[in-house]
Design a protein around this motif. Structure first.
Motif, PDB file in Angstrom:
ATOM      1  N   ALA A 221       0.832  -1.214   0.000  1.00 16.13           N
ATOM      2  CA  ALA A 221       0.000   0.000   0.000  1.00 16.13           C
ATOM      3  C   ALA A 221       0.862   1.257   0.000  1.00 16.13           C
ATOM      4  CB  ALA A 221      -0.947  -0.004   1.194  1.00 16.13           C
ATOM      5  N   SER A 222       1.882   1.287   0.822  1.00 21.33           N
ATOM      6  CA  SER A 222       2.724   2.491   0.850  1.00 21.33           C
ATOM      7  C   SER A 222       3.477   2.677  -0.463  1.00 21.33           C
ATOM      8  CB  SER A 222       3.693   2.449   2.039  1.00 21.33           C
ATOM      9  OG  SER A 222       4.583   1.370   1.925  1.00 21.33           O
ATOM     10  N   ARG A 223       3.855   1.578  -1.118  1.00 18.02           N
ATOM     11  CA  ARG A 223       4.528   1.692  -2.421  1.00 18.02           C
ATOM     12  C   ARG A 223       3.564   2.208  -3.491  1.00 18.02           C
ATOM     13  NH1 ARG A 223       7.549   0.529   1.086  1.00 18.02           N
ATOM     14  NH2 ARG A 223       9.561  -0.428   0.938  1.00 18.02           N
TER      15      ARG A 223
ATOM     16  N   ASP B 113       3.299   5.952  -2.924  1.00 14.48           N
ATOM     17  CA  ASP B 113       4.492   6.634  -3.431  1.00 14.48           C
ATOM     18  C   ASP B 113       4.492   6.683  -4.959  1.00 14.48           C
ATOM     19  OD1 ASP B 113       5.435   7.096  -0.877  1.00 14.48           O
ATOM     20  OD2 ASP B 113       6.875   5.432  -0.916  1.00 14.48           O
ATOM     21  N   PHE B 114       4.136   5.556  -5.568  1.00 16.74           N
ATOM     22  CA  PHE B 114       4.110   5.491  -7.026  1.00 16.74           C
ATOM     23  C   PHE B 114       3.099   6.484  -7.588  1.00 16.74           C
ATOM     24  CE2 PHE B 114       2.712   4.004 -11.119  1.00 16.74           C
ATOM     25  CZ  PHE B 114       3.899   3.689 -11.752  1.00 16.74           C
ATOM     26  N   ALA B 115       1.904   6.517  -7.011  1.00 15.55           N
ATOM     27  CA  ALA B 115       0.861   7.430  -7.487  1.00 15.55           C
ATOM     28  C   ALA B 115       1.317   8.880  -7.350  1.00 15.55           C
ATOM     29  CB  ALA B 115      -0.444   7.196  -6.729  1.00 15.55           C
ATOM     30  N   ARG B 116       1.971   9.208  -6.248  1.00 19.31           N
ATOM     31  CA  ARG B 116       2.449  10.585  -6.062  1.00 19.31           C
ATOM     32  C   ARG B 116       3.479  10.951  -7.123  1.00 19.31           C
ATOM     33  NH1 ARG B 116       3.684  11.078   0.294  1.00 19.31           N
ATOM     34  NH2 ARG B 116       4.421  13.132  -0.328  1.00 19.31           N
ATOM     35  N   ARG B 117       4.426  10.062  -7.382  1.00 17.22           N
ATOM     36  CA  ARG B 117       5.437  10.335  -8.412  1.00 17.22           C
ATOM     37  C   ARG B 117       4.798  10.424  -9.799  1.00 17.22           C
ATOM     38  NH1 ARG B 117       8.050   6.468  -5.512  1.00 17.22           N
ATOM     39  NH2 ARG B 117       7.770   4.924  -7.160  1.00 17.22           N
TER      40      ARG B 117
ATOM     41  N   GLU C 103      -3.710   7.003  11.003  1.00 14.52           N
ATOM     42  CA  GLU C 103      -2.333   6.690  11.379  1.00 14.52           C
ATOM     43  C   GLU C 103      -1.524   6.153  10.195  1.00 14.52           C
ATOM     44  OE1 GLU C 103      -0.324   3.803  14.633  1.00 14.52           O
ATOM     45  OE2 GLU C 103      -2.082   4.938  15.291  1.00 14.52           O
ATOM     46  N   PHE C 104      -2.128   5.290   9.406  1.00 13.13           N
ATOM     47  CA  PHE C 104      -1.429   4.712   8.256  1.00 13.13           C
ATOM     48  C   PHE C 104      -0.992   5.805   7.283  1.00 13.13           C
ATOM     49  CE2 PHE C 104      -1.743   3.337   3.806  1.00 13.13           C
ATOM     50  CZ  PHE C 104      -0.653   2.491   3.764  1.00 13.13           C
ATOM     51  N   TYR C 105      -1.896   6.677   6.903  1.00 13.37           N
ATOM     52  CA  TYR C 105      -1.562   7.702   5.915  1.00 13.37           C
ATOM     53  C   TYR C 105      -0.555   8.705   6.462  1.00 13.37           C
ATOM     54  CZ  TYR C 105      -5.040   5.683   2.892  1.00 13.37           C
ATOM     55  OH  TYR C 105      -5.735   4.800   2.097  1.00 13.37           O
ATOM     56  N   GLU C 106      -0.638   9.012   7.747  1.00 19.28           N
ATOM     57  CA  GLU C 106       0.342   9.914   8.347  1.00 19.28           C
ATOM     58  C   GLU C 106       1.736   9.291   8.300  1.00 19.28           C
ATOM     59  OE1 GLU C 106      -1.422  10.836  12.124  1.00 19.28           O
ATOM     60  OE2 GLU C 106      -2.982  12.069  11.183  1.00 19.28           O
ATOM     61  N   LYS C 107       1.835   7.984   8.542  1.00 18.69           N
ATOM     62  CA  LYS C 107       3.136   7.303   8.444  1.00 18.69           C
ATOM     63  C   LYS C 107       3.673   7.321   7.022  1.00 18.69           C
ATOM     64  CE  LYS C 107       2.592   4.083  12.266  1.00 18.69           C
ATOM     65  NZ  LYS C 107       2.408   2.677  12.659  1.00 18.69           N
ATOM     66  N   CYS C 108       2.762   7.407   6.049  1.00 19.95           N
ATOM     67  CA  CYS C 108       3.158   7.430   4.637  1.00 19.95           C
ATOM     68  C   CYS C 108       3.405   8.842   4.112  1.00 19.95           C
ATOM     69  CB  CYS C 108       2.088   6.739   3.795  1.00 19.95           C
ATOM     70  SG  CYS C 108       1.978   4.963   4.081  1.00 19.95           S
ATOM     71  N   GLY C 109       3.416   9.834   5.002  1.00 20.43           N
ATOM     72  CA  GLY C 109       3.761  11.194   4.596  1.00 20.43           C
ATOM     73  C   GLY C 109       2.601  12.077   4.182  1.00 20.43           C
ATOM     74  N   TRP C 110       1.376  11.671   4.483  1.00 18.03           N
ATOM     75  CA  TRP C 110       0.202  12.490   4.188  1.00 18.03           C
ATOM     76  C   TRP C 110      -0.126  13.330   5.407  1.00 18.03           C
ATOM     77  CZ3 TRP C 110      -2.980  12.005  -0.349  1.00 18.03           C
ATOM     78  CH2 TRP C 110      -2.475  11.099  -1.288  1.00 18.03           C
TER      79      TRP C 110
ATOM     80  N   TYR D  28      -6.939  14.211   3.733  1.00 24.00           N
ATOM     81  CA  TYR D  28      -5.494  14.317   3.799  1.00 24.00           C
ATOM     82  C   TYR D  28      -4.963  14.835   2.482  1.00 24.00           C
ATOM     83  CZ  TYR D  28      -5.219  12.095   8.311  1.00 24.00           C
ATOM     84  OH  TYR D  28      -5.335  11.838   9.647  1.00 24.00           O
ATOM     85  N   MET D  29      -3.776  15.439   2.551  1.00 24.73           N
ATOM     86  CA  MET D  29      -3.129  15.993   1.361  1.00 24.73           C
ATOM     87  C   MET D  29      -1.666  15.581   1.368  1.00 24.73           C
ATOM     88  SD  MET D  29      -1.030  18.611   0.015  1.00 24.73           S
ATOM     89  CE  MET D  29      -0.851  19.715   1.395  1.00 24.73           C
ATOM     90  N   ALA D  30      -1.139  15.344   0.183  1.00 22.36           N
ATOM     91  CA  ALA D  30       0.289  15.070   0.045  1.00 22.36           C
ATOM     92  C   ALA D  30       0.799  15.790  -1.190  1.00 22.36           C
ATOM     93  CB  ALA D  30       0.561  13.567  -0.089  1.00 22.36           C
ATOM     94  N   GLU D  31       1.971  16.350  -1.080  1.00 20.77           N
ATOM     95  CA  GLU D  31       2.644  16.921  -2.236  1.00 20.77           C
ATOM     96  C   GLU D  31       3.075  15.767  -3.129  1.00 20.77           C
ATOM     97  OE1 GLU D  31       3.157  20.247  -2.738  1.00 20.77           O
ATOM     98  OE2 GLU D  31       2.266  20.812  -0.822  1.00 20.77           O
ATOM     99  N   THR D  32       2.971  15.966  -4.422  1.00 19.38           N
ATOM    100  CA  THR D  32       3.510  14.963  -5.328  1.00 19.38           C
ATOM    101  C   THR D  32       5.004  15.200  -5.438  1.00 19.38           C
ATOM    102  OG1 THR D  32       3.093  16.293  -7.283  1.00 19.38           O
ATOM    103  CG2 THR D  32       1.321  14.792  -6.585  1.00 19.38           C
ATOM    104  N   ARG D  33       5.713  14.243  -5.955  1.00 14.90           N
ATOM    105  CA  ARG D  33       7.172  14.398  -6.074  1.00 14.90           C
ATOM    106  C   ARG D  33       7.691  13.707  -7.277  1.00 14.90           C
ATOM    107  NH1 ARG D  33       8.156   9.909  -1.651  1.00 14.90           N
ATOM    108  NH2 ARG D  33       6.067   9.917  -0.949  1.00 14.90           N
TER     109      ARG D  33
END
Length: 161
Positions: free
Chosen positions: A105-107, A110-114, A132-139, A156-161
Motif C-alpha cells: 500500500a505504501s509503495r 508513493d508510485f501514485a504521487r510520483r 495513522e497509516f496515511y500519516e506514516k506514509c507522509g500524508w 489528507y493531502m500530500a505533495e507529489t514528487r
C-alpha cells in the motif's frame, strides 16, 4: 500497447492501467467486488484513463505471480465529497488480506504521487478514517469535508514528487 512493469525491491509490480489495457475487465471487476461500486463505473473510468493516457483518472494494479490482482488504487477528480476544488483524489486503495503488511500500500501511494507529479499535478488528496497509516506514509491532515452522503470525513493531502 505492451505491458510496462514497475518492479520494486519486494518483487511486486505496480502497473498503470493506461499501459496495461488488457487488464481493464479484470481490474474493473476486482475493484467493484472490493468497494461495492458498480463494475460499469470502474470500467468507464478506466477506459477514460486508457484513452487519454495523461491527466485524471489514473488507475494502478498489482498482480501476484499468477497474474491475480492483489492490490490497487485509483486517482479521480472527486471521491464523493462536496469540496470539488480539492482535486485530484486518491481512491479505492485496497490490498488483499494475504498480502498486507508487506509495504504494498505504501509503495502504491508513493508510485501514485510520483506519477501524478510527472503528469503535472502538485498535490493529491484523499478522504479516510485510517489516519495513522496515511500519516506514516507522509500524508498530512488537511481539513474535514462533508461527503455526498452527509457524513463528515477527514481529508489528507500530500505533495507529489
Amino acid at each position: 500497447m505492451a505491458k510496462r512493469q514497475y518492479k520494486n525491491r519486494y518483487g511486486f509490480e505496480i502497473e498503470p492501467i493506461r499501459d496495461y489495457a488488457q487488464a481493464l475487465e479484470k481490474a474493473s471487476c476486482w475493484f467493484s467486488r472490493k468497494w461495492d461500486v458498480p463494475e460499469e463505473a470502474y470500467r468507464e473510468s478506466m477506459e477514460a484513463c486508457i484513452s487519454q493516457q495523461t491527466g485524471i483518472p489514473q488507475w494502478y494494479i498489482v498482480e501476484n505471480e499468477e497474474q491475480e490482482i492483489i492490490a490497487g488504487a485509483g486517482v479521480i477528480d472527486n471521491d464523493f465529497h462536496q469540496r470539488k476544488d480539492l482535486a485530484p483524489n486518491l481512491c479505492a486503495l485496497y490490498v488483499e488480506e494475504d498480502y498486507r503488511n508487506q509495504g504494498i500500500a505504501s509503495r502504491i501511494l508513493d508510485f501514485a504521487r510520483r506519477d501524478l507529479s510527472r503528469l503535472g499535478f502538485s498535490k493529491l488528496y484523499l478522504i479516510t478514517d485510517h489516519t495513522e497509516f496515511y500519516e506514516k506514509c507522509g500524508w498530512d491532515f488537511f481539513t474535514m469535508v462533508c461527503c455526498d452522503g452527509g457524513e463528515e470525513s477527514r481529508m489528507y493531502m500530500a505533495e507529489t514528487r
